[in-house]
Design a protein around this motif. Structure first.
Motif, mmCIF file in Angstrom:
data_model
loop_
_atom_site.group_PDB
_atom_site.id
_atom_site.type_symbol
_atom_site.label_atom_id
_atom_site.label_comp_id
_atom_site.label_asym_id
_atom_site.label_seq_id
_atom_site.Cartn_x
_atom_site.Cartn_y
_atom_site.Cartn_z
ATOM 1 N N HIS A 1 31.378 50.113 43.420
ATOM 2 C CA HIS A 1 32.684 50.730 43.664
ATOM 3 C C HIS A 1 33.138 51.613 42.514
ATOM 4 O O HIS A 1 32.550 51.621 41.435
ATOM 5 C CB HIS A 1 33.742 49.676 44.016
ATOM 6 C CG HIS A 1 34.381 48.970 42.854
ATOM 7 N ND1 HIS A 1 34.021 47.711 42.429
ATOM 8 C CD2 HIS A 1 35.392 49.347 42.035
ATOM 9 C CE1 HIS A 1 34.776 47.343 41.418
ATOM 10 N NE2 HIS A 1 35.625 48.312 41.140
ATOM 11 N N HIS B 1 36.681 54.795 36.877
ATOM 12 C CA HIS B 1 35.541 53.949 36.519
ATOM 13 C C HIS B 1 34.583 53.843 37.688
ATOM 14 O O HIS B 1 34.952 54.108 38.825
ATOM 15 C CB HIS B 1 35.950 52.543 36.070
ATOM 16 C CG HIS B 1 36.569 51.669 37.137
ATOM 17 N ND1 HIS B 1 37.879 51.777 37.524
ATOM 18 C CD2 HIS B 1 36.059 50.663 37.896
ATOM 19 C CE1 HIS B 1 38.156 50.872 38.454
ATOM 20 N NE2 HIS B 1 37.059 50.188 38.716
ATOM 21 N N THR C 1 31.384 50.985 39.050
ATOM 22 C CA THR C 1 31.111 49.565 38.868
ATOM 23 C C THR C 1 29.808 49.140 39.520
ATOM 24 O O THR C 1 29.749 48.997 40.745
ATOM 25 C CB THR C 1 32.273 48.742 39.474
ATOM 26 O OG1 THR C 1 33.499 49.253 38.975
ATOM 27 C CG2 THR C 1 32.150 47.269 39.145
ATOM 28 N N GLN D 1 34.851 40.154 37.804
ATOM 29 C CA GLN D 1 34.669 41.499 37.275
ATOM 30 C C GLN D 1 35.141 41.587 35.823
ATOM 31 O O GLN D 1 36.022 40.853 35.396
ATOM 32 C CB GLN D 1 35.402 42.525 38.151
ATOM 33 C CG GLN D 1 36.805 42.128 38.491
ATOM 34 C CD GLN D 1 37.421 42.889 39.655
ATOM 35 O OE1 GLN D 1 38.287 42.337 40.304
ATOM 36 N NE2 GLN D 1 37.054 44.115 39.908
ATOM 37 N N GLU E 1 32.872 49.352 34.509
ATOM 38 C CA GLU E 1 33.153 47.989 34.958
ATOM 39 C C GLU E 1 31.884 47.390 35.559
ATOM 40 O O GLU E 1 30.952 48.132 35.911
ATOM 41 C CB GLU E 1 34.273 48.048 36.009
ATOM 42 C CG GLU E 1 34.841 46.717 36.445
ATOM 43 C CD GLU E 1 35.723 46.835 37.698
ATOM 44 O OE1 GLU E 1 35.675 47.860 38.392
ATOM 45 O OE2 GLU E 1 36.437 45.873 37.987
HETATM 46 NI NI NI Z 1 37.166 48.303 39.659
#
Ligand code: NI
Ligand code: OOG
Length: 465
Positions: A70, A226, A228, A266, A296
């Protein structure tokens, strides 16, 4: 145009996530370093656990295990959100879930645009956590009006991106050339701009109101903040980040380390301070800095039922009453212990989670089930007789408390502010121009369909005799 020439929305999404990853690695080199670390930890984890490798090989594409799952953006206006929904629909990404972050001191509410359905998720699971700024939560009315005026002038999509979205809507998809062009045009919306669209003075006033307001209003577009990737050992990556010269946030968000993972864990590295310039009234550019972009990692477990989620929320709350994680990481170990202790009442076996109705599972016939005739409909009995097996459904959504923790650690430690909790899903859906899918209903539907398929298959075996 004949339908057969249209590229599938999954292929467009795959091309888009790949292009975004390449762009972000060049924009934020520390993110490239994080990707290397994740790839190494994932490879080490698989090498040390052959059973895991076999299991993942059967269910996931091992080659793509370390790819992005993501990213996130923050939008400024209802019109931007509506258009974003239409753009994502071309890539087979639909709004799922409503997240109110006002309660956690962040003036946004959000949804996640994601593929829905097993086949689409397997093909490419990329999703974008999308927040809409809530200027209605900013007390200073003059500032609010100024921010609105600035936002109303910007155009975050290229003309071609809008045109191709309209074409896709008309034709039910895009042909090959159009799809390629669509990806590169849409990528422009997510690009970083180091020249702010306002003066240093205005930036400071927005920043003083809330750092997030400055991040959304000051730039030409909603830069991706960000990306991930998925990690198979989030605790290892968290531990190793400093060795790779990257500065992790204080604690891993979400549930503690468990044998049977639940929901979503996370963590991220802290957002970097980057050079930007501001345009003064006389047209000259003034050097300054802005902090917004980070990297992340995530690791997902079983989707919980409303009952399971309520238990999760209560236990998380309990642990945070005992130890509130400090932003500087000084009580991280203490927090981890309090979290692990608080979660002891949450069963840590799939059987236990199922028995208490805490998680969603898919049901399928075992080898024996496939060769047996039965018109029984009692699931527990069918499981006990070894005819039916159950596997956890992976949680594909987000968690508001965790999201707030990610926001907070990346906005700076002084960014938390008190807002009256004011979820407003109706307003969000009005601005989105559509309603969001309820994630619980969605998982319940997958589970129910799998149960119905087992029972009818066992029954068909009878009829076939
Ligand atoms: Ni995130
Ligand atoms: C989004 C933070 C939320 C997550 O993984 O929970 C998020 C943001 O900072 O814009 O991405």
């Amino acid at each position: 145009m004949s339908i057969s020439y249209l590229v599938s929305s999954c292929d467009i999404r795959s091309a888009f996530s790949k292009a975004m990853s390449a762009m972000y690695k060049t924009e934020v080199p520390a993110y490239g370093t994080l990707m290397e670390l994740v790839a190494k930890v994932n490879a080490d984890t698989l090498a040390a656990d052959p059973a895991l490798k076999v299991r993942l090989d059967a269910t996931d594409n091992l080659e793509r295990i370390s790819e992005e799952r993501h990213g996130a953006i923050r939008l400024g206006t209802a019109a931007e959100l509506t258009m974003m929904r239409r753009v994502f629909a071309v890539m087979g990404m639909y709004p799922v879930g409503y997240y109110d972050l006002s309660e956690a001191g962040v003036p946004v509410h959000s949804t996640s645009f994601r593929p829905v359905g097993d086949a689409a998720l397997k093909r490419n699971p990329f999703r974008i956590f999308t927040s809409l700024l809530r200027l209605d939560l900013i007390a200073d009315e003059t500032l609010r009006a100024e921010a609105e005026a600035i936002l109303s002038k910007r155009r975050i999509f290229t003309e071609k991106a809008v045109e191709l979205t309209e074409k896709a809507e008309r034709d039910g998809g895009l042909g090959k050339d159009d799809a390629e062009r669509f990806v590169s045009e849409v990528l422009e919306t997510f690009r970083w701009h180091d020249r702010a669209n306002l003066s240093a003075d205005m930036y400071k006033r927005l920043h003083d109101a809330h750092r997030l307001v400055a991040d959304v209003v000051s730039f030409k577009g909603p830069h991706i903040n960000h990306l991930t990737p998925r990690t198979l050992d989030i605790d290892a990556v968290q531990r190793l980040m400093p060795e790779y010269g990257i500065d992790p946030k204080a604690v891993v968000e979400g549930p503690p380390t468990r044998k049977c993972p639940i929901l979503l864990r996370q963590t991220s590295f802290k957002a970097l301070e980057e050079s930007v310039s501001f345009e003064d009234a006389d047209g000259s550019w003034k050097a300054g800095s802005h902090t917004a972009r980070f990297g992340e990692i995530e690791s997902r477990g079983i989707a919980l039922t409303p009952k399971g989620r309520a238990l999760y929320d209560a236990l998380l709350h309990e642990s945070r009453m005992l130890v509130r994680p400090a932003a500087d990481g000084s009580n991280a170990d203490e927090y981890d212990r309090a979290l692990a202790d608080a979660f002891k009442p949450f069963p840590d076996s799939w059987e236990g989670i199922r028995a208490e109705g805490l998680g969603y599972f898919t049901y399928s016939l075992t080898e024996k089930g496939m060769n047996t005739r039965s018109n029984a409909t009692n699931l527990d009995r069918l499981i006990a007789e070894g005819l039916v097996r159950f596997d956890p459904i992976v949680y594909e959504d987000f968690l508001p408390v965790s999201a707030a923790g990610i926001f907070q650690s990346n906005l700076g430690d002084d960014a938390a502010q008190e807002f009256a909790a004011s979820p407003n899903q109706k307003r969000f859906e009005k601005d989105l121009g559509a309603s969001v899918l309820n994630e619980f209903d969605h998982y319940a539907g997958i589970e129910a369909a799998s149960v119905a398929a087992c029972i009818s298959r066992l029954d068909r075996a009878v009829a076939a005799e």
